[in-house]
Design a protein around this motif. Structure first.
Motif, PDB file in Angstrom:
ATOM      1  N   ALA A 119       0.836  -1.208   0.000  1.00 41.44           N
ATOM      2  CA  ALA A 119       0.000   0.000   0.000  1.00 41.44           C
ATOM      3  C   ALA A 119       0.869   1.256   0.000  1.00 41.44           C
ATOM      4  N   ALA A 120       1.985   1.218   0.719  1.00 40.73           N
ATOM      5  CA  ALA A 120       2.872   2.387   0.779  1.00 40.73           C
ATOM      6  C   ALA A 120       3.405   2.738  -0.608  1.00 40.73           C
ATOM      7  N   GLU A 121       3.557   1.734  -1.464  1.00 39.69           N
ATOM      8  CA  GLU A 121       4.047   1.972  -2.819  1.00 39.69           C
ATOM      9  C   GLU A 121       2.935   2.422  -3.767  1.00 39.69           C
ATOM     10  N   LYS A 122       1.719   1.930  -3.519  1.00 38.47           N
ATOM     11  CA  LYS A 122       0.649   2.116  -4.512  1.00 38.47           C
ATOM     12  C   LYS A 122      -0.450   3.094  -4.113  1.00 38.47           C
ATOM     13  N   ILE A 123      -0.559   3.444  -2.841  1.00 40.37           N
ATOM     14  CA  ILE A 123      -1.719   4.207  -2.371  1.00 40.37           C
ATOM     15  C   ILE A 123      -1.871   5.527  -3.124  1.00 40.37           C
ATOM     16  N   THR A 124      -3.116   5.866  -3.462  1.00 40.74           N
ATOM     17  CA  THR A 124      -3.396   7.073  -4.233  1.00 40.74           C
ATOM     18  C   THR A 124      -3.789   8.225  -3.304  1.00 40.74           C
ATOM     19  N   ALA A 125      -3.827   9.413  -3.871  1.00 41.82           N
ATOM     20  CA  ALA A 125      -4.213  10.596  -3.099  1.00 41.82           C
ATOM     21  C   ALA A 125      -5.643  10.460  -2.570  1.00 41.82           C
ATOM     22  N   SER A 126      -6.539   9.910  -3.379  1.00 43.43           N
ATOM     23  CA  SER A 126      -7.935   9.773  -2.932  1.00 43.43           C
ATOM     24  C   SER A 126      -8.050   8.741  -1.817  1.00 43.43           C
ATOM     25  N   GLN A 127      -7.240   7.676  -1.872  1.00 42.80           N
ATOM     26  CA  GLN A 127      -7.255   6.676  -0.801  1.00 42.80           C
ATOM     27  C   GLN A 127      -6.663   7.240   0.481  1.00 42.80           C
ATOM     28  N   LEU A 128      -5.643   8.077   0.357  1.00 45.21           N
ATOM     29  CA  LEU A 128      -5.084   8.750   1.539  1.00 45.21           C
ATOM     30  C   LEU A 128      -6.134   9.674   2.164  1.00 45.21           C
ATOM     31  N   GLU A 129      -6.919  10.331   1.324  1.00 40.92           N
ATOM     32  CA  GLU A 129      -7.972  11.208   1.841  1.00 40.92           C
ATOM     33  C   GLU A 129      -9.045  10.396   2.551  1.00 40.92           C
ATOM     34  N   GLN A 130      -9.349   9.191   2.028  1.00 43.22           N
ATOM     35  CA  GLN A 130     -10.294   8.289   2.706  1.00 43.22           C
ATOM     36  C   GLN A 130      -9.796   7.957   4.116  1.00 43.22           C
ATOM     37  N   LEU A 131      -8.507   7.626   4.208  1.00 42.82           N
ATOM     38  CA  LEU A 131      -7.917   7.290   5.515  1.00 42.82           C
ATOM     39  C   LEU A 131      -7.975   8.497   6.450  1.00 42.82           C
ATOM     40  N   ALA A 132      -7.680   9.671   5.920  1.00 42.93           N
ATOM     41  CA  ALA A 132      -7.708  10.889   6.735  1.00 42.93           C
ATOM     42  C   ALA A 132      -9.119  11.139   7.274  1.00 42.93           C
ATOM     43  N   GLU A 133     -10.135  10.875   6.424  1.00 43.84           N
ATOM     44  CA  GLU A 133     -11.533  11.057   6.842  1.00 43.84           C
ATOM     45  C   GLU A 133     -11.899  10.065   7.950  1.00 43.84           C
ATOM     46  N   ILE A 134     -11.415   8.821   7.823  1.00 46.64           N
ATOM     47  CA  ILE A 134     -11.672   7.811   8.859  1.00 46.64           C
ATOM     48  C   ILE A 134     -11.010   8.225  10.169  1.00 46.64           C
ATOM     49  N   LEU A 135      -9.795   8.767  10.084  1.00 50.55           N
ATOM     50  CA  LEU A 135      -9.099   9.226  11.300  1.00 50.55           C
ATOM     51  C   LEU A 135      -9.861  10.369  11.968  1.00 50.55           C
ATOM     52  N   ARG A 136     -10.399  11.281  11.157  1.00 50.05           N
ATOM     53  CA  ARG A 136     -11.180  12.399  11.725  1.00 50.05           C
ATOM     54  C   ARG A 136     -12.442  11.871  12.417  1.00 50.05           C
ATOM     55  N   ALA A 137     -13.114  10.922  11.772  1.00 54.69           N
ATOM     56  CA  ALA A 137     -14.333  10.353  12.359  1.00 54.69           C
ATOM     57  C   ALA A 137     -14.015   9.598  13.650  1.00 54.69           C
ATOM     58  N   THR A 138     -12.888   8.901  13.674  1.00 57.86           N
ATOM     59  CA  THR A 138     -12.491   8.152  14.871  1.00 57.86           C
ATOM     60  C   THR A 138     -12.203   9.101  16.031  1.00 57.86           C
ATOM     61  N   ALA A 139     -11.576  10.236  15.727  1.00 55.08           N
ATOM     62  CA  ALA A 139     -11.251  11.220  16.768  1.00 55.08           C
ATOM     63  C   ALA A 139     -12.511  11.798  17.394  1.00 55.08           C
ATOM     64  N   LEU A 140     -13.571  11.916  16.592  1.00 52.39           N
ATOM     65  CA  LEU A 140     -14.838  12.474  17.088  1.00 52.39           C
ATOM     66  C   LEU A 140     -15.699  11.427  17.790  1.00 52.39           C
ATOM     67  N   SER A 141     -15.388  10.157  17.592  1.00 50.84           N
ATOM     68  CA  SER A 141     -16.204   9.088  18.160  1.00 50.84           C
ATOM     69  C   SER A 141     -15.802   8.813  19.602  1.00 50.84           C
ATOM     70  N   LYS A 142     -16.749   8.926  20.510  1.00 50.66           N
ATOM     71  CA  LYS A 142     -16.468   8.668  21.928  1.00 50.66           C
ATOM     72  C   LYS A 142     -16.434   7.171  22.217  1.00 50.66           C
ATOM     73  N   GLN A 143     -17.250   6.424  21.496  1.00 49.50           N
ATOM     74  CA  GLN A 143     -17.290   4.980  21.667  1.00 49.50           C
ATOM     75  C   GLN A 143     -17.843   4.354  20.385  1.00 49.50           C
ATOM     76  N   GLY A 144     -17.726   3.059  20.288  1.00 54.96           N
ATOM     77  CA  GLY A 144     -18.211   2.382  19.099  1.00 54.96           C
ATOM     78  C   GLY A 144     -17.361   2.639  17.870  1.00 54.96           C
ATOM     79  N   TYR A 145     -16.031   2.803  18.067  1.00 60.18           N
ATOM     80  CA  TYR A 145     -15.146   3.081  16.941  1.00 60.18           C
ATOM     81  C   TYR A 145     -14.637   1.812  16.263  1.00 60.18           C
ATOM     82  N   VAL A 146     -15.112   0.631  16.715  1.00 57.33           N
ATOM     83  CA  VAL A 146     -14.626  -0.633  16.159  1.00 57.33           C
ATOM     84  C   VAL A 146     -14.890  -0.709  14.653  1.00 57.33           C
ATOM     85  N   GLY A 147     -16.059  -0.268  14.209  1.00 64.66           N
ATOM     86  CA  GLY A 147     -16.371  -0.276  12.781  1.00 64.66           C
ATOM     87  C   GLY A 147     -15.435   0.614  11.986  1.00 64.66           C
TER      88      GLY A 147
END
Length: 232
Positions: A119-147
Motif C-alpha cells: 500500500a505504501a508503494e501504490k496508495i493514491t491521493a484519494s485513498q489517503l484522503e479516505q484514511l484521513a476522513e476515517i481518522l477524523r471520524a475516529t477522533a470524534l467518536s467517543k465509543q463504538g469506533y470498532v467499525g
C-alpha cells in the motif's frame, strides 16, 4: 480391604468447543462433496437432529460461518453455501481455525504487514484522503469506533491493489470483529489506537514501506497482546 474409586480430573466440554465441532461438520459437507457452493443446507431442525446439538449451539456455529462469508441466510428460503467458496479456500481454512485465536491473530498480522508495504508503494491521493476522513471520524467518536477501525484497515488492504489478497482480508477482519466484541469496553484504548493509526497513515503518506511495516507491526502487536490478555 478395597479402596474407593480414584478421584479423576476431567475437563468440561465448553460450549464454544461444541460450536466449533458443528462448524467443522458443516464444512465437511463441502469438503466431502456432499454439497457444493450455492447449495442449500438442511434446515435448522434437521441439523440439530443429525448433529445432536441444541438450537443455540447450532445458531452460534451458523453465525460464525455467516461472519466468515461461508454461508448466506435468505429470509423464507433457508441457508445456502456461498457461491464463491470454491474460489476462496482461505475462508474454509479460516473457518476450521475459528477457535484458535492466536493463529487468527498471526494470520492477520502476516497478511496486513505484507499489504501495508504494498500500500505504501501504490496508495493514491484519494485513498489517503479516505484514511484521513476515517481518522477524523475516529477522533470524534467517543465509543463504538470498532467499525471505523475495521474500515481503516480494509482501506489500506484494498489500496495495495492486489485482487488475490483482497479475497482474504474481509473474512479475516470480520472474524476479528467477532473476537474483539468479547473484549470489555474498558480494556479498549481509544487514544493508543488513534496514535498508532496516525503513525501508519503518516508512513503511507510518505510512501515509506519500511516505516509503514514498522508502524503496522507496532499497532497489531499491541492489539494481539490486548486480545490475548483479555481472553486469557
Amino acid at each position: 480391604m478395597g479402596t474407593g474409586p480414584k478421584e479423576v480430573t476431567m475437563k468440561s466440554i465448553k460450549r464454544e468447543t461444541m460450536s466449533k465441532q458443528v462448524v467443522d461438520q458443516i464444512i465437511e459437507l463441502l469438503t466431502s462433496g456432499q454439497l457444493h457452493p450455492g447449495d442449500k443446507l438442511p434446515t435448522e431442525a434437521e441439523l440439530t437432529d443429525k448433529l445432536f446439538v441444541s438450537r443455540p449451539v447450532l445458531r452460534e456455529a451458523l453465525s460464525s460461518l455467516e461472519t466468515m462469508g461461508m454461508i448466506q441466510r435468505k429470509t423464507r428460503e433457508g441457508t445456502f453455501f456461498s457461491n464463491k467458496i470454491g474460489s476462496k479456500p482461505f475462508s474454509i481454512m479460516l473457518a476450521l481455525s475459528a477457535g484458535d485465536i492466536p493463529a487468527v491473530m498471526e494470520a492477520r498480522m502476516s497478511l496486513e504487514l505484507g499489504l501495508v508495504t504494498m500500500a505504501a508503494e501504490k496508495i493514491t491521493a484519494s485513498q489517503l484522503e479516505q484514511l484521513a476522513e476515517i481518522l477524523r471520524a475516529t477522533a470524534l467518536s467517543k465509543q463504538g469506533y470498532v467499525g471505523l477501525d475495521k474500515e481503516f484497515h480494509r482501506t489500506i488492504a484494498y489500496s495495495a491493489n492486489n485482487p488475490i489478497l483482497e479475497g482474504s482480508i474481509d473474512p479475516l477482519l470480520n472474524m476479528f470483529d467477532e473476537i474483539e466484541k468479547q473484549i470489555p469496553t474498558v480494556d479498549r484504548d481509544h487514544r493508543a489506537t488513534m496514535q498508532e493509526h496516525q503513525a501508519i497513515f503518516e508512513a503511507l503518506q510518505q510512501h515509506n514501506p519500511l516505516a509503514a511495516h514498522s508502524a503496522m507491526y507496532h499497532h497489531l502487536n499491541h492489539v494481539r497482546s490486548k486480545v490475548l490478555k483479555s481472553l486469557g
